[in-house]
Design a protein around this motif. Structure first.
Motif, PDB file in Angstrom:
ATOM      1  N   LYS A   1      94.596  83.910  65.905  1.00  0.00           N
ATOM      2  CA  LYS A   1      93.832  84.899  65.134  1.00  0.00           C
ATOM      3  C   LYS A   1      93.743  84.556  63.634  1.00  0.00           C
ATOM      4  O   LYS A   1      94.188  85.326  62.774  1.00  0.00           O
ATOM      5  CB  LYS A   1      94.420  86.298  65.313  1.00  0.00           C
ATOM      6  CG  LYS A   1      94.393  86.748  66.775  1.00  0.00           C
ATOM      7  CD  LYS A   1      94.700  88.200  66.937  1.00  0.00           C
ATOM      8  CE  LYS A   1      94.544  88.681  68.358  1.00  0.00           C
ATOM      9  NZ  LYS A   1      94.955  87.771  69.415  1.00  0.00           N
ATOM     10  N   PRO A   2      93.173  83.389  63.312  1.00  0.00           N
ATOM     11  CA  PRO A   2      93.057  83.003  61.899  1.00  0.00           C
ATOM     12  C   PRO A   2      92.045  83.875  61.149  1.00  0.00           C
ATOM     13  O   PRO A   2      91.135  84.438  61.761  1.00  0.00           O
ATOM     14  CB  PRO A   2      92.547  81.557  61.977  1.00  0.00           C
ATOM     15  CG  PRO A   2      91.854  81.467  63.301  1.00  0.00           C
ATOM     16  CD  PRO A   2      92.582  82.397  64.220  1.00  0.00           C
ATOM     17  N   THR A   3      92.221  83.934  59.817  1.00  0.00           N
ATOM     18  CA  THR A   3      91.199  84.626  59.015  1.00  0.00           C
ATOM     19  C   THR A   3      90.089  83.649  58.633  1.00  0.00           C
ATOM     20  O   THR A   3      88.964  84.046  58.390  1.00  0.00           O
ATOM     21  CB  THR A   3      91.790  85.236  57.724  1.00  0.00           C
ATOM     22  OG1 THR A   3      92.671  84.280  57.139  1.00  0.00           O
ATOM     23  CG2 THR A   3      92.528  86.517  57.993  1.00  0.00           C
ATOM     24  N   LEU A   4      90.429  82.350  58.561  1.00  0.00           N
ATOM     25  CA  LEU A   4      89.388  81.340  58.353  1.00  0.00           C
ATOM     26  C   LEU A   4      89.504  80.321  59.487  1.00  0.00           C
ATOM     27  O   LEU A   4      90.442  79.513  59.507  1.00  0.00           O
ATOM     28  CB  LEU A   4      89.546  80.634  57.004  1.00  0.00           C
ATOM     29  CG  LEU A   4      88.542  79.493  56.771  1.00  0.00           C
ATOM     30  CD1 LEU A   4      87.106  80.020  56.721  1.00  0.00           C
ATOM     31  CD2 LEU A   4      88.854  78.721  55.492  1.00  0.00           C
ATOM     32  N   ALA A   5      88.575  80.378  60.416  1.00  0.00           N
ATOM     33  CA  ALA A   5      88.592  79.436  61.533  1.00  0.00           C
ATOM     34  C   ALA A   5      87.552  78.358  61.269  1.00  0.00           C
ATOM     35  O   ALA A   5      86.366  78.653  61.109  1.00  0.00           O
ATOM     36  CB  ALA A   5      88.285  80.160  62.839  1.00  0.00           C
ATOM     37  N   MET A   6      88.028  77.116  61.180  1.00  0.00           N
ATOM     38  CA  MET A   6      87.116  75.986  60.987  1.00  0.00           C
ATOM     39  C   MET A   6      86.988  75.268  62.332  1.00  0.00           C
ATOM     40  O   MET A   6      88.010  74.863  62.916  1.00  0.00           O
ATOM     41  CB  MET A   6      87.674  75.031  59.928  1.00  0.00           C
ATOM     42  CG  MET A   6      87.808  75.697  58.574  1.00  0.00           C
ATOM     43  SD  MET A   6      88.459  74.594  57.308  1.00  0.00           S
ATOM     44  CE  MET A   6      90.207  74.766  57.557  1.00  0.00           C
ATOM     45  N   LEU A   7      85.780  75.136  62.809  1.00  0.00           N
ATOM     46  CA  LEU A   7      85.554  74.517  64.116  1.00  0.00           C
ATOM     47  C   LEU A   7      84.759  73.241  63.905  1.00  0.00           C
ATOM     48  O   LEU A   7      83.590  73.286  63.521  1.00  0.00           O
ATOM     49  CB  LEU A   7      84.781  75.467  65.038  1.00  0.00           C
ATOM     50  CG  LEU A   7      85.324  76.897  65.159  1.00  0.00           C
ATOM     51  CD1 LEU A   7      84.477  77.698  66.150  1.00  0.00           C
ATOM     52  CD2 LEU A   7      86.784  76.905  65.589  1.00  0.00           C
ATOM     53  N   ASP A   8      85.430  72.100  64.119  1.00  0.00           N
ATOM     54  CA  ASP A   8      84.790  70.817  63.830  1.00  0.00           C
ATOM     55  C   ASP A   8      84.171  70.226  65.100  1.00  0.00           C
ATOM     56  O   ASP A   8      84.893  69.688  65.953  1.00  0.00           O
ATOM     57  CB  ASP A   8      85.824  69.853  63.230  1.00  0.00           C
ATOM     58  CG  ASP A   8      85.172  68.614  62.611  1.00  0.00           C
ATOM     59  OD1 ASP A   8      83.942  68.458  62.740  1.00  0.00           O
ATOM     60  OD2 ASP A   8      85.907  67.798  62.011  1.00  0.00           O
ATOM     61  N   GLU A   9      82.882  70.353  65.212  1.00  0.00           N
ATOM     62  CA  GLU A   9      82.128  69.843  66.370  1.00  0.00           C
ATOM     63  C   GLU A   9      82.733  70.294  67.691  1.00  0.00           C
ATOM     64  O   GLU A   9      82.870  69.508  68.633  1.00  0.00           O
ATOM     65  CB  GLU A   9      81.994  68.312  66.306  1.00  0.00           C
ATOM     66  CG  GLU A   9      81.178  67.886  65.097  1.00  0.00           C
ATOM     67  CD  GLU A   9      80.623  66.474  65.211  1.00  0.00           C
ATOM     68  OE1 GLU A   9      80.400  66.012  66.345  1.00  0.00           O
ATOM     69  OE2 GLU A   9      80.390  65.863  64.158  1.00  0.00           O
ATOM     70  N   THR A  10      83.074  71.567  67.741  1.00  0.00           N
ATOM     71  CA  THR A  10      83.618  72.131  68.983  1.00  0.00           C
ATOM     72  C   THR A  10      82.581  72.048  70.098  1.00  0.00           C
ATOM     73  O   THR A  10      82.913  72.025  71.273  1.00  0.00           O
ATOM     74  CB  THR A  10      84.065  73.588  68.723  1.00  0.00           C
ATOM     75  OG1 THR A  10      85.098  73.547  67.733  1.00  0.00           O
ATOM     76  CG2 THR A  10      84.594  74.262  69.958  1.00  0.00           C
ATOM     77  N   ASP A  11      81.314  71.978  69.739  1.00  0.00           N
ATOM     78  CA  ASP A  11      80.242  71.925  70.754  1.00  0.00           C
ATOM     79  C   ASP A  11      80.160  70.568  71.442  1.00  0.00           C
ATOM     80  O   ASP A  11      79.686  70.471  72.568  1.00  0.00           O
ATOM     81  CB  ASP A  11      78.891  72.278  70.125  1.00  0.00           C
ATOM     82  CG  ASP A  11      78.593  71.456  68.874  1.00  0.00           C
ATOM     83  OD1 ASP A  11      79.496  71.318  68.042  1.00  0.00           O
ATOM     84  OD2 ASP A  11      77.460  70.959  68.744  1.00  0.00           O
ATOM     85  N   SER A  12      80.657  69.506  70.770  1.00  0.00           N
ATOM     86  CA  SER A  12      80.469  68.187  71.370  1.00  0.00           C
ATOM     87  C   SER A  12      81.347  68.056  72.613  1.00  0.00           C
ATOM     88  O   SER A  12      82.507  68.453  72.615  1.00  0.00           O
ATOM     89  CB  SER A  12      80.787  67.070  70.373  1.00  0.00           C
ATOM     90  OG  SER A  12      82.166  67.003  70.153  1.00  0.00           O
ATOM     91  N   GLY A  13      80.771  67.567  73.664  1.00  0.00           N
ATOM     92  CA  GLY A  13      81.520  67.395  74.911  1.00  0.00           C
ATOM     93  C   GLY A  13      81.443  68.586  75.844  1.00  0.00           C
ATOM     94  O   GLY A  13      81.928  68.516  76.968  1.00  0.00           O
ATOM     95  N   LEU A  14      80.859  69.700  75.372  1.00  0.00           N
ATOM     96  CA  LEU A  14      80.758  70.861  76.268  1.00  0.00           C
ATOM     97  C   LEU A  14      79.462  70.792  77.066  1.00  0.00           C
ATOM     98  O   LEU A  14      78.400  70.470  76.509  1.00  0.00           O
ATOM     99  CB  LEU A  14      80.761  72.160  75.454  1.00  0.00           C
ATOM    100  CG  LEU A  14      82.054  72.537  74.726  1.00  0.00           C
ATOM    101  CD1 LEU A  14      81.848  73.814  73.916  1.00  0.00           C
ATOM    102  CD2 LEU A  14      83.197  72.733  75.716  1.00  0.00           C
ATOM    103  N   ASP A  15      79.536  71.129  78.358  1.00  0.00           N
ATOM    104  CA  ASP A  15      78.300  71.198  79.136  1.00  0.00           C
ATOM    105  C   ASP A  15      77.536  72.455  78.710  1.00  0.00           C
ATOM    106  O   ASP A  15      78.088  73.313  78.010  1.00  0.00           O
ATOM    107  CB  ASP A  15      78.592  71.160  80.643  1.00  0.00           C
ATOM    108  CG  ASP A  15      79.309  72.395  81.141  1.00  0.00           C
ATOM    109  OD1 ASP A  15      78.788  73.510  80.971  1.00  0.00           O
ATOM    110  OD2 ASP A  15      80.416  72.242  81.708  1.00  0.00           O
ATOM    111  N   VAL A  16      76.296  72.586  79.108  1.00  0.00           N
ATOM    112  CA  VAL A  16      75.464  73.684  78.586  1.00  0.00           C
ATOM    113  C   VAL A  16      76.038  75.071  78.864  1.00  0.00           C
ATOM    114  O   VAL A  16      75.997  75.950  78.004  1.00  0.00           O
ATOM    115  CB  VAL A  16      73.989  73.638  79.081  1.00  0.00           C
ATOM    116  CG1 VAL A  16      73.203  72.623  78.307  1.00  0.00           C
ATOM    117  CG2 VAL A  16      73.901  73.390  80.570  1.00  0.00           C
ATOM    118  N   ASP A  17      76.600  75.249  80.072  1.00  0.00           N
ATOM    119  CA  ASP A  17      77.169  76.565  80.392  1.00  0.00           C
ATOM    120  C   ASP A  17      78.421  76.831  79.555  1.00  0.00           C
ATOM    121  O   ASP A  17      78.606  77.931  79.038  1.00  0.00           O
ATOM    122  CB  ASP A  17      77.546  76.651  81.881  1.00  0.00           C
ATOM    123  CG  ASP A  17      76.307  76.622  82.758  1.00  0.00           C
ATOM    124  OD1 ASP A  17      75.191  76.656  82.198  1.00  0.00           O
ATOM    125  OD2 ASP A  17      76.462  76.548  83.989  1.00  0.00           O
TER     126      ASP A  17
END
Ligand SMILES: Nc1ncnc2c1ncn2[C@@H]1O[C@H](COP(=O)(O)OP(=O)(O)OP(=O)(O)O)[C@@H](O)[C@H]1O
Ligand SMILES: [Mg+2]
Length: 257
Positions: free
Chosen positions: A169-185
């Protein structure tokens, strides 16, 4: 307006290159202000410094701040160790999550939650929170017994990072290319969960190359980074333009690195 959660002024940094044994300048004057309740997206060509910015903020030992100001909750981050920054509410979902053989995911998560809260969390309490997070994210319990990221598929690594975010539960969540490698669903599900995580008391800094991610998270700000600086900021329309026209046309400069 309330005081900023994160405030960067002219932030410059170097990274230590183990190959050449030298400090290489990477960030060259980043200005960025993030308030709670905001969702920021950071885009930019490969090598422009997006991951480095996230590493600098988290206090990665190879990255040094050389000039400028960086404040989190008003406090200069230079004065804070990495773990202190995490306890204060900073979180980074890595572009390339590390593998730790022999460390089960469940054990790692409990230790991370206890470090974030600076207290022991009874197993019963942790389990309740963990089960709720697994349920919400649609992750199987079997996952918890596996060594951290060992043999995980690209998508599983990214989902494990998001599981951490939900528990810490961070107050500042940094997501670095979390989308890469995920299938569309998975992409749809993960970013729907990320959007749900965002509220008036926290903020997100989402690093991505793809405009489609913005459809799920509905950002308040979009920034473009180039050669160690944020060179253009705007709203979601900016990412649409990048997607359609490319960095070169939008920035009016050669985008190659
Ligand atoms: N440890 C290191 N040693 C040498 N150079 C480094 C190191 N870490 C980063 N760099 C360099 O810093 C620059 C910025 O890298 P960074 O990973 O921040 O880019 P990025 O914007 O995240 O790119 P991408 O979109 O490809 O993920 C690159 O030129 C990279 O090669
Ligand atoms: Mg990167």
């Amino acid at each position: 307006m309330n005081s900023p959660l994160l405030e960067l002024k002219g932030l410059c940094s170097t990274v230590f290159s183990e190959d050449t044994d030298q400090q290489i300048p990477i960030l060259k004057g980043v200005d960025l202000t993030i308030h709670t309740g905001e969702i920021h997206v950071l885009m930019g060509v490969n090598g422009s410094g997006k991951s480095s910015l996230a590493h600098v903020l988290m206090g990665h030992p190879n990255h040094q701040i050389t000039e400028g100001e960086a404040r989190f909750h008003g406090k200069p981050i230079q004065d804070m160790e990495s773990d202190e920054r995490a306890r204060a509410g900073m979180f980074l979902a890595f572009q390339y999550p590390h593998t730790i053989g022999g460390l089960p995911v469940g054990t790692f998560l409990k230790a991370a939650v206890e470090a974030r809260r600076s207290e022991e969390v009874p197993f019963r309490v942790f389990k309740r929170e963990l089960d709720a997070a697994l349920d919400k994210l649609g992750i199987s319990k079997e996952f918890l017994g596996r060594s951290l990221n060992e043999g995980f598929s690209g998508g599983e690594k990214k989902r494990n990072e998001i599981l951490q975010m939900h528990l810490l539960k961070p107050t500042l969540a940094m997501l670095d290319e979390t989308d890469s490698g995920l299938d569309v669903d998975a992409l749809k599900k993960v970013f729907h969960d990320v959007r749900e995580y965002a509220n008036e008391d926290n903020a997100l800094l989402v690093i991505t190359h793809y405009d489609r991610v913005l459809d799920y998270i509905n950002p308040t700000h979009v920034h473009i980074m180039r050669d160690g600086r944020i060179v253009k900021s705007g709203g979601a329309e900016l990412s649409k333009r990048i997607d359609e026209e490319g960095f070169e046309a939008v920035l009016g400069v050669e985008a190659s690195v």
